[in-house]
Design a protein around this motif. Structure first.
Motif, PDB file in Angstrom:
ATOM      1  N   GLU A 131     -12.695  -3.687 -20.482  1.00 48.72           N
ATOM      2  CA  GLU A 131     -11.259  -3.733 -20.196  1.00 48.72           C
ATOM      3  C   GLU A 131     -10.941  -4.830 -19.193  1.00 48.72           C
ATOM      4  OE1 GLU A 131      -8.224  -2.861 -21.456  1.00 48.72           O
ATOM      5  OE2 GLU A 131      -8.583  -0.711 -21.169  1.00 48.72           O
ATOM      6  N   GLU A 132      -9.753  -5.429 -19.337  1.00 47.31           N
ATOM      7  CA  GLU A 132      -9.291  -6.423 -18.378  1.00 47.31           C
ATOM      8  C   GLU A 132      -8.678  -5.690 -17.189  1.00 47.31           C
ATOM      9  OE1 GLU A 132      -6.629 -10.532 -18.229  1.00 47.31           O
ATOM     10  OE2 GLU A 132      -6.635  -9.266 -20.033  1.00 47.31           O
ATOM     11  N   MET A 133      -9.234  -5.921 -15.983  1.00 43.54           N
ATOM     12  CA  MET A 133      -8.852  -5.129 -14.822  1.00 43.54           C
ATOM     13  C   MET A 133      -8.662  -6.004 -13.589  1.00 43.54           C
ATOM     14  SD  MET A 133     -11.490  -1.906 -15.339  1.00 43.54           S
ATOM     15  CE  MET A 133     -10.583  -0.837 -14.216  1.00 43.54           C
ATOM     16  N   LEU A 134      -7.902  -5.480 -12.637  1.00 46.08           N
ATOM     17  CA  LEU A 134      -7.684  -6.146 -11.358  1.00 46.08           C
ATOM     18  C   LEU A 134      -7.938  -5.144 -10.243  1.00 46.08           C
ATOM     19  CD1 LEU A 134      -6.570  -8.483  -9.549  1.00 46.08           C
ATOM     20  CD2 LEU A 134      -4.283  -7.483  -9.895  1.00 46.08           C
ATOM     21  N   PHE A 135      -8.750  -5.534  -9.267  1.00 45.08           N
ATOM     22  CA  PHE A 135      -9.037  -4.703  -8.095  1.00 45.08           C
ATOM     23  C   PHE A 135      -8.531  -5.426  -6.850  1.00 45.08           C
ATOM     24  CE2 PHE A 135     -11.944  -3.374 -11.317  1.00 45.08           C
ATOM     25  CZ  PHE A 135     -12.150  -2.017 -11.116  1.00 45.08           C
ATOM     26  N   VAL A 136      -7.667  -4.771  -6.106  1.00 44.60           N
ATOM     27  CA  VAL A 136      -7.124  -5.367  -4.888  1.00 44.60           C
ATOM     28  C   VAL A 136      -7.160  -4.319  -3.784  1.00 44.60           C
ATOM     29  CG1 VAL A 136      -5.182  -6.545  -3.817  1.00 44.60           C
ATOM     30  CG2 VAL A 136      -5.551  -6.784  -6.275  1.00 44.60           C
ATOM     31  N   GLY A 137      -7.595  -4.740  -2.602  1.00 47.76           N
ATOM     32  CA  GLY A 137      -7.557  -3.823  -1.472  1.00 47.76           C
ATOM     33  C   GLY A 137      -8.692  -4.023  -0.502  1.00 47.76           C
ATOM     34  N   SER A 138      -9.087  -2.934   0.127  1.00 49.45           N
ATOM     35  CA  SER A 138     -10.090  -2.960   1.190  1.00 49.45           C
ATOM     36  C   SER A 138     -11.470  -3.254   0.617  1.00 49.45           C
ATOM     37  CB  SER A 138     -10.104  -1.618   1.915  1.00 49.45           C
ATOM     38  OG  SER A 138     -10.677  -0.629   1.077  1.00 49.45           O
ATOM     39  N   CYS A 139     -12.477  -3.267   1.489  1.00 51.50           N
ATOM     40  CA  CYS A 139     -13.841  -3.549   1.034  1.00 51.50           C
ATOM     41  C   CYS A 139     -14.348  -2.461   0.099  1.00 51.50           C
ATOM     42  CB  CYS A 139     -14.792  -3.735   2.210  1.00 51.50           C
ATOM     43  SG  CYS A 139     -14.682  -2.484   3.488  1.00 51.50           S
ATOM     44  N   PHE A 140     -13.704  -1.299   0.106  1.00 52.83           N
ATOM     45  CA  PHE A 140     -14.060  -0.274  -0.862  1.00 52.83           C
ATOM     46  C   PHE A 140     -13.697  -0.737  -2.275  1.00 52.83           C
ATOM     47  CE2 PHE A 140     -13.219   3.696  -3.209  1.00 52.83           C
ATOM     48  CZ  PHE A 140     -14.460   4.286  -3.080  1.00 52.83           C
TER      49      PHE A 140
ATOM     50  N   ASN B 179     -10.386  -8.793  -5.759  1.00 51.47           N
ATOM     51  CA  ASN B 179      -9.906  -9.425  -4.521  1.00 51.47           C
ATOM     52  C   ASN B 179     -10.008 -10.951  -4.572  1.00 51.47           C
ATOM     53  OD1 ASN B 179      -8.966  -7.256  -2.993  1.00 51.47           O
ATOM     54  ND2 ASN B 179     -10.984  -6.783  -2.166  1.00 51.47           N
ATOM     55  N   PRO B 180      -9.257 -11.601  -5.441  1.00 54.63           N
ATOM     56  CA  PRO B 180      -9.390 -13.054  -5.614  1.00 54.63           C
ATOM     57  C   PRO B 180      -9.084 -13.870  -4.368  1.00 54.63           C
ATOM     58  CG  PRO B 180      -7.424 -12.226  -6.720  1.00 54.63           C
ATOM     59  CD  PRO B 180      -8.224 -11.027  -6.313  1.00 54.63           C
ATOM     60  N   TYR B 181      -8.343 -13.295  -3.406  1.00 54.35           N
ATOM     61  CA  TYR B 181      -8.031 -14.009  -2.168  1.00 54.35           C
ATOM     62  C   TYR B 181      -8.623 -13.316  -0.952  1.00 54.35           C
ATOM     63  CZ  TYR B 181      -4.816 -16.157  -5.422  1.00 54.35           C
ATOM     64  OH  TYR B 181      -4.288 -16.799  -6.512  1.00 54.35           O
ATOM     65  N   GLY B 182      -9.666 -12.561  -1.185  1.00 49.72           N
ATOM     66  CA  GLY B 182     -10.331 -11.865  -0.100  1.00 49.72           C
ATOM     67  C   GLY B 182      -9.859 -10.429   0.026  1.00 49.72           C
ATOM     68  N   VAL B 183     -10.508  -9.710   0.931  1.00 50.40           N
ATOM     69  CA  VAL B 183     -10.196  -8.297   1.154  1.00 50.40           C
ATOM     70  C   VAL B 183      -8.785  -8.154   1.717  1.00 50.40           C
ATOM     71  CG1 VAL B 183     -10.829  -6.266   2.494  1.00 50.40           C
ATOM     72  CG2 VAL B 183     -12.614  -7.696   1.501  1.00 50.40           C
ATOM     73  N   MET B 184      -8.044  -7.186   1.173  1.00 50.55           N
ATOM     74  CA  MET B 184      -6.670  -6.925   1.611  1.00 50.55           C
ATOM     75  C   MET B 184      -6.585  -5.465   2.063  1.00 50.55           C
ATOM     76  SD  MET B 184      -5.075  -9.774   1.183  1.00 50.55           S
ATOM     77  CE  MET B 184      -5.726 -11.337   0.551  1.00 50.55           C
ATOM     78  N   TYR B 185      -6.217  -5.255   3.307  1.00 45.45           N
ATOM     79  CA  TYR B 185      -6.319  -3.915   3.870  1.00 45.45           C
ATOM     80  C   TYR B 185      -5.037  -3.089   3.772  1.00 45.45           C
ATOM     81  CZ  TYR B 185     -10.732  -5.521   5.830  1.00 45.45           C
ATOM     82  OH  TYR B 185     -12.001  -6.009   5.975  1.00 45.45           O
ATOM     83  N   ASN B 186      -3.878  -3.723   3.792  1.00 46.34           N
ATOM     84  CA  ASN B 186      -2.622  -2.980   3.867  1.00 46.34           C
ATOM     85  C   ASN B 186      -1.765  -3.214   2.626  1.00 46.34           C
ATOM     86  OD1 ASN B 186      -0.526  -5.224   4.450  1.00 46.34           O
ATOM     87  ND2 ASN B 186      -2.211  -5.681   5.849  1.00 46.34           N
TER      88      ASN B 186
END
Length: 281
Positions: free
Chosen positions: A20-29, A47-54
């Motif tokens: 499946e085509e998927m996108l994961f964005v967020g913390s290091c988890f 996380n294409p632009y690095g880890v995002m926490y908020n």
């Protein structure tokens, strides 16, 4: 007798297909879970632009990346944000600049829901049938103090709950936070820092997630791919030997057979395999 409090996972109204085509964005988890999906040959952008926490930073990534996934997973780490005093904008990374240049504050539940709602809307504009899974990272933030960390998680949990209720059929909640804190209540499920989940805990969460969200076909694909993945990861003592070449040829044939069953797998693996063969031969 029951010796642990097992978290109930509600079945979502959709299933994740093989590759499946998927996108994961967020913390290091999100990084940890996203890496598992990439290993299993899902077409995952992590996380294409690095880890995002908020939540605000999650929105910033969705705005910038241009991805149109069928499934997206947002992992929320904290409601704390840093505002660049010069512009008044929330930054995703302080880039090691002096702390005096920033003001730290906490997003409210309404603000979190607002940022996440915009991210959902953007993804729906790109692909109408997109499904979003929201999780709250189980990783505690010691720098806020443990009480402060819990308060931050509480805001995120309330925001996630509201988002699911406001976007039924599009957004679902996966209880990664609850699994670690209520089901895996033991320090053996934490890394050496006693804050991050251990590899074993991440593996368990992956198993629970895949059991709840994967289609039967996706589960079969993962099982069929596993021995081939192990074969490709094998490090031979004599890579130049005929025995190893025969072993790799058989593996290649099996990969070809698997690719006939799962067309998206062909596109993902073809370049990798040709490079691998050139390196070895």
């Amino acid at each position: 007798m029951q010796f642990r409090t097992k978290v109930k996972i509600d079945k979502p109204g959709f299933e994740i297909a093989p590759c499946e085509e998927m996108l994961f964005v967020g913390s290091c988890f999100a990084d940890n879970i996203g890496r598992k999906f990439k290993e299993e040959k899902f077409r995952a952008t992590v996380n294409p632009y690095g880890v995002m926490y908020n939540p605000a930073s999650v929105l910033h990534t969705v705005e910038r990346c241009g991805c149109a996934p069928r499934v997206a997973l947002f992992t929320l780490g904290t409601n704390h944000v840093y505002i660049l005093n010069e512009t008044g904008e929330i930054v995703d990374n302080c880039a090691k600049r002096p702390q005096r240049l920033f003001t730290e504050r906490e997003l409210t539940v309404d603000e979190c829901v607002g940022y996440l709602g915009k991210a959902v809307d953007i993804l729906r504009e790109r692909r109408a049938d997109v499904k979003i899974v929201v999780t709250v990272s189980p990783i505690r933030y010691a720098k806020y103090g443990y009480h402060g960390s819990q308060l931050s998680k509480a805001v995120l949990l309330l925001a996630a709950d509201r988002l699911v209720k406001e976007r039924p059929g599009t957004v679902t909640y996966f209880p990664a936070y609850e699994i670690v804190n209520d089901e895996l209540r033991d320090y053996r499920f934490y890394a050496a820092d006693m804050l991050h989940p251990s590899e074993q805990a991440v593996e368990y969460i992956w198993e629970v997630f895949s059991d709840a969200y994967f289609s039967p076909e996706a589960k079969r694909f993962v099982e069929e791919w596993r021995p081939l993945k192990e074969a490709l990861g094998h490090k031979p003592f004599r890579p130049e030997s005929q025995e190893y070449k025969d072993f790799m040829n058989k593996t290649m044939l099996k990969i070809g057979e698997l690719s006939k069953k799962y067309p998206n797998f062909v596109l993902k693996i073809a370049t990798t395999m040709s490079q691998s063969r050139r390196e070895r031969y």
